[in-house]
Design a protein around this motif. Structure first.
Motif, PDB file in Angstrom:
ATOM      1  N   ILE A  35     -33.423  55.745 -25.298  1.00 60.18           N
ATOM      2  CA  ILE A  35     -32.197  55.305 -25.975  1.00 60.18           C
ATOM      3  C   ILE A  35     -31.843  53.862 -25.626  1.00 60.18           C
ATOM      4  O   ILE A  35     -31.927  53.465 -24.463  1.00 60.18           O
ATOM      5  CB  ILE A  35     -31.016  56.221 -25.579  1.00 60.18           C
TER       6      ILE A  35
ATOM      7  N   TYR B  84     -28.621  51.530 -25.419  1.00 57.82           N
ATOM      8  CA  TYR B  84     -27.163  51.695 -25.347  1.00 57.82           C
ATOM      9  C   TYR B  84     -26.533  50.348 -25.019  1.00 57.82           C
ATOM     10  O   TYR B  84     -26.853  49.743 -23.991  1.00 57.82           O
ATOM     11  CB  TYR B  84     -26.815  52.734 -24.278  1.00 57.82           C
TER      12      TYR B  84
ATOM     13  N   GLU C 207     -22.969  48.425 -24.375  1.00 59.27           N
ATOM     14  CA  GLU C 207     -21.546  48.600 -24.048  1.00 59.27           C
ATOM     15  C   GLU C 207     -21.200  47.652 -22.906  1.00 59.27           C
ATOM     16  O   GLU C 207     -21.919  47.586 -21.912  1.00 59.27           O
ATOM     17  CB  GLU C 207     -21.299  50.052 -23.637  1.00 59.27           C
TER      18      GLU C 207
ATOM     19  N   SER D  24     -19.777  52.633 -19.427  1.00 55.40           N
ATOM     20  CA  SER D  24     -21.238  52.592 -19.439  1.00 55.40           C
ATOM     21  C   SER D  24     -21.833  53.511 -18.384  1.00 55.40           C
ATOM     22  O   SER D  24     -22.759  54.282 -18.653  1.00 55.40           O
ATOM     23  CB  SER D  24     -21.739  51.164 -19.203  1.00 55.40           C
TER      24      SER D  24
ATOM     25  N   VAL E 251     -32.269  55.837 -20.657  1.00 56.35           N
ATOM     26  CA  VAL E 251     -31.277  54.936 -21.251  1.00 56.35           C
ATOM     27  C   VAL E 251     -31.570  53.491 -20.876  1.00 56.35           C
ATOM     28  O   VAL E 251     -31.698  53.153 -19.697  1.00 56.35           O
ATOM     29  CB  VAL E 251     -29.854  55.307 -20.802  1.00 56.35           C
TER      30      VAL E 251
ATOM     31  N   TRP F  36     -29.685  50.276 -20.923  1.00 57.95           N
ATOM     32  CA  TRP F  36     -28.310  49.817 -21.094  1.00 57.95           C
ATOM     33  C   TRP F  36     -28.234  48.293 -21.096  1.00 57.95           C
ATOM     34  O   TRP F  36     -28.814  47.612 -20.245  1.00 57.95           O
ATOM     35  CB  TRP F  36     -27.420  50.369 -19.979  1.00 57.95           C
TER      36      TRP F  36
ATOM     37  N   ILE G 256     -27.342  53.258 -29.605  1.00 58.91           N
ATOM     38  CA  ILE G 256     -25.907  53.547 -29.537  1.00 58.91           C
ATOM     39  C   ILE G 256     -25.201  52.227 -29.257  1.00 58.91           C
ATOM     40  O   ILE G 256     -25.458  51.583 -28.229  1.00 58.91           O
ATOM     41  CB  ILE G 256     -25.603  54.560 -28.417  1.00 58.91           C
TER      42      ILE G 256
ATOM     43  N   ASP H 151     -21.595  49.900 -29.053  1.00 60.72           N
ATOM     44  CA  ASP H 151     -20.149  49.727 -29.080  1.00 60.72           C
ATOM     45  C   ASP H 151     -19.832  48.573 -30.029  1.00 60.72           C
ATOM     46  O   ASP H 151     -20.635  47.637 -30.173  1.00 60.72           O
ATOM     47  CB  ASP H 151     -19.636  49.422 -27.671  1.00 60.72           C
TER      48      ASP H 151
END
Length: 223
Positions: free
Chosen positions: A4, A6, A8, A14, A28, A30, A48, A50
């Motif tokens: 994933i 992500y 944020e 987070s 993930v 990030w 994903i 934000d």
């Protein structure tokens, strides 16, 4: 489980989201901003995003990712709850979740998106910059978002490499496996086909990083 992306910038949120997703077995990647998102998106199964992040906002990043990777599912996270914002996000995104949200809801939304997109795709193998759709005999350069067209014999050679990934194959093995005939020493047919195959598949045919020449032995599809 899924790989994933992500994005944020809120550290507290987070950490919480990453922890929830990793507990479910997901990996993930990030980021606190959109910098580097396009590169990472090549290797993930869902993004994903934000909306309110530094630099380009989540809407702008999402549109860019969807343009470059149409088959990548995108889920937007936002504190914006107006109908206008939701509609703006859903112009390109595949789902839109408003904050605050329950972790179970987020996980469920992710799993629904993954199932939906996996059902829409045939069996796919990713090798470097290439996506190979095995059931369709189709190859896509996902960095350029361009389909690569091979001749029948070129695809047969590539399929043989795929069945023997990371194995060193002699000229004799390749020729007999693809043509069904014994290899004659000095025959240039295979070498010519390999050259044309590299011209279509490699980022730089002069410095191939997929189909390697193993001096004195043969060739190898390096994964």
């Amino acid at each position: 489980m899924a790989n994933i992306l992500y994005i944020e910038d809120d550290l507290e949120i987070s950490k919480w989201v990453v922890e929830v997703l990793e507990e479910k077995g997901h990996k993930v990647n990030w980021l606190s901003s959109g910098e580097g998102a396009t590169k990472i998106a090549r290797e993930v199964e869902i993004a994903i995003l934000d909306v309110m992040i530094p630099g380009l906002d989540g809407f702008s990043i999402g549109r860019r990712l969807k343009q470059e990777y149409p088959s990548l599912p995108i889920l937007m996270l936002s504190a914006r709850t107006s109908v206008e914002d939701r509609l703006q996000g859903l112009e390109f995104a595949d789902d839109y979740v408003t904050k605050p949200f329950y972790p179970e809801e987020l996980v469920a939304r992710i799993e629904v998106l993954l199932r939906r997109f996996q059902q829409n795709q045939t069996e796919k193998v990713r090798i470097g910059h290439l996506d190979i759709f095995l059931e369709e005999n189709r190859i896509l350069d996902h960095e350029k978002n361009e389909e690569i067209i091979l001749t029948g014999k070129q695809y047969q050679i590539f399929q043989y490499f795929l069945r023997h990934q990371n194995q060193i194959l002699t000229k004799e093995q390749l020729y007999e496996g693809v043509w069904g005939e014994s290899y004659l020493d000095g025959d240039k047919t295979l070498m010519v086909h390999i050259r044309y195959l590299r011209e279509k598949l490699e980022r730089d045919p002069a410095k191939p990083d997929l189909i390697e020449t193993i001096r004195g032995l043969g060739y190898r599809l390096k994964i």
